[in-house]
Design a protein around this motif. Structure first.
Motif, PDB file in Angstrom:
ATOM      1  N   SER A  49       7.505  -9.183  15.200  1.00 15.70           N
ATOM      2  CA  SER A  49       8.379  -9.787  16.342  1.00 15.70           C
ATOM      3  C   SER A  49       9.687  -8.867  16.327  1.00 15.70           C
ATOM      4  O   SER A  49      10.409  -9.015  15.275  1.00 15.70           O
ATOM      5  N   GLY A  50       9.904  -7.945  17.284  1.00 14.60           N
ATOM      6  CA  GLY A  50      11.056  -7.277  17.437  1.00 14.60           C
ATOM      7  C   GLY A  50      10.675  -5.819  17.398  1.00 14.60           C
ATOM      8  O   GLY A  50       9.777  -5.457  18.024  1.00 14.60           O
ATOM      9  N   GLU A  51      11.399  -5.092  16.557  1.00 15.93           N
ATOM     10  CA  GLU A  51      11.120  -3.406  16.491  1.00 15.93           C
ATOM     11  C   GLU A  51      11.125  -2.912  15.068  1.00 15.93           C
ATOM     12  O   GLU A  51      11.792  -3.504  14.337  1.00 15.93           O
ATOM     13  N   ALA A  52      10.118  -2.238  14.976  1.00 13.79           N
ATOM     14  CA  ALA A  52       9.943  -1.398  13.676  1.00 13.79           C
ATOM     15  C   ALA A  52       9.453  -0.061  13.799  1.00 13.79           C
ATOM     16  O   ALA A  52       8.632   0.103  14.656  1.00 13.79           O
ATOM     17  N   TYR A  53       9.693   0.882  12.806  1.00 14.83           N
ATOM     18  CA  TYR A  53       9.103   2.206  12.567  1.00 14.83           C
ATOM     19  C   TYR A  53       8.381   2.132  11.504  1.00 14.83           C
ATOM     20  O   TYR A  53       8.812   1.817  10.434  1.00 14.83           O
ATOM     21  N   CYS A  54       7.072   2.497  11.756  1.00 15.06           N
ATOM     22  CA  CYS A  54       6.129   2.535  10.594  1.00 15.06           C
ATOM     23  C   CYS A  54       5.925   3.815  10.159  1.00 15.06           C
ATOM     24  O   CYS A  54       5.425   4.642  10.817  1.00 15.06           O
ATOM     25  N   SER A  55       5.707   4.151   8.699  1.00 11.08           N
ATOM     26  CA  SER A  55       5.107   5.238   8.150  1.00 11.08           C
ATOM     27  C   SER A  55       4.038   4.849   7.505  1.00 11.08           C
ATOM     28  O   SER A  55       4.194   4.246   6.350  1.00 11.08           O
ATOM     29  N   VAL A  56       2.831   5.021   8.007  1.00 11.28           N
ATOM     30  CA  VAL A  56       1.636   4.412   7.227  1.00 11.28           C
ATOM     31  C   VAL A  56       0.963   5.534   6.379  1.00 11.28           C
ATOM     32  O   VAL A  56       0.664   6.557   6.727  1.00 11.28           O
ATOM     33  N   ASP A  91       0.750  -1.239  -0.146  1.00  9.34           N
ATOM     34  CA  ASP A  91       0.022  -0.041  -0.028  1.00  9.34           C
ATOM     35  C   ASP A  91       0.778   1.250   0.057  1.00  9.34           C
ATOM     36  O   ASP A  91       0.186   2.355   0.190  1.00  9.34           O
ATOM     37  N   SER A  92       2.207   1.203  -0.149  1.00  9.58           N
ATOM     38  CA  SER A  92       3.246   2.288  -0.164  1.00  9.58           C
ATOM     39  C   SER A  92       3.410   2.744   1.097  1.00  9.58           C
ATOM     40  O   SER A  92       4.167   3.818   1.357  1.00  9.58           O
ATOM     41  N   SER A  93       3.033   2.114   2.378  1.00  5.56           N
ATOM     42  CA  SER A  93       3.422   2.478   3.606  1.00  5.56           C
ATOM     43  C   SER A  93       5.057   1.796   3.771  1.00  5.56           C
ATOM     44  O   SER A  93       5.368   1.017   3.023  1.00  5.56           O
ATOM     45  N   GLU A  94       5.585   2.609   4.427  1.00  8.59           N
ATOM     46  CA  GLU A  94       7.133   2.308   4.905  1.00  8.59           C
ATOM     47  C   GLU A  94       7.195   1.653   6.153  1.00  8.59           C
ATOM     48  O   GLU A  94       6.747   2.152   7.103  1.00  8.59           O
ATOM     49  N   VAL A  95       8.270   0.665   6.346  1.00  8.85           N
ATOM     50  CA  VAL A  95       8.666   0.118   7.718  1.00  8.85           C
ATOM     51  C   VAL A  95      10.217   0.053   7.653  1.00  8.85           C
ATOM     52  O   VAL A  95      10.816  -0.468   6.806  1.00  8.85           O
ATOM     53  N   TRP A  96      10.773   0.395   8.747  1.00  4.54           N
ATOM     54  CA  TRP A  96      12.039   0.281   8.947  1.00  4.54           C
ATOM     55  C   TRP A  96      12.261  -0.619   9.934  1.00  4.54           C
ATOM     56  O   TRP A  96      11.654  -0.444  11.066  1.00  4.54           O
TER      57      TRP A  96
END
Length: 115
Positions: free
Chosen positions: A79-86, A52-57
């Motif tokens: 599971s773990g850690e992520a930064y999401c730009s929805v 959907d063009s969202s980004e995840v680091w």
């Protein structure tokens, strides 16, 4: 006894055909979703662009599982850690399942940590 020996196999055949036909229709109408799993090792990170063009680091030692194509409700597992730009999508929520909780948003940026 003769009637039962003729009717029973016929009823079993008809019932089996009905179930097979019904399952065939359900599989066509609701095909299984192809899932994507991305993992990072220790001391590494990954940048992902979702369908959907969202980004995840994705941070180190983390795993993200998401469908290859999103439906109306976009849902990923972490599971773990992520930064999401929805990215906002009209009427579609974005959910991150991590550990024992689920974060649901419409369009924003946030960090999730669940090791």
């Amino acid at each position: 006894m003769l009637v039962a020996s003729v009717l029973l196999p016929a009823l079993l055949l008809i019932g089996g055909l009905y179930l097979w036909n019904n399952n065939s229709r359900n599989n066509i109408a609701h095909p299984p979703l192809a899932m994507v799993m991305v993992s990072t090792r220790d001391n590494s990170q990954k940048h992902l662009i979702l369908p959907d063009s969202s980004e995840v680091w994705l941070n180190e030692a983390s795993t993200l599982i998401y469908p290859a194509t999103f439906s109306e409700n976009r849902q990923v597992e972490l599971s773990g850690e992520a930064y999401c730009s929805v990215k906002r999508a009209a009427g579609a929520t974005f959910s991150v399942k991590a550990g024992g909780f689920t974060a649901t948003v419409l369009g924003t940026e946030f960090n999730v940590r669940s090791y």
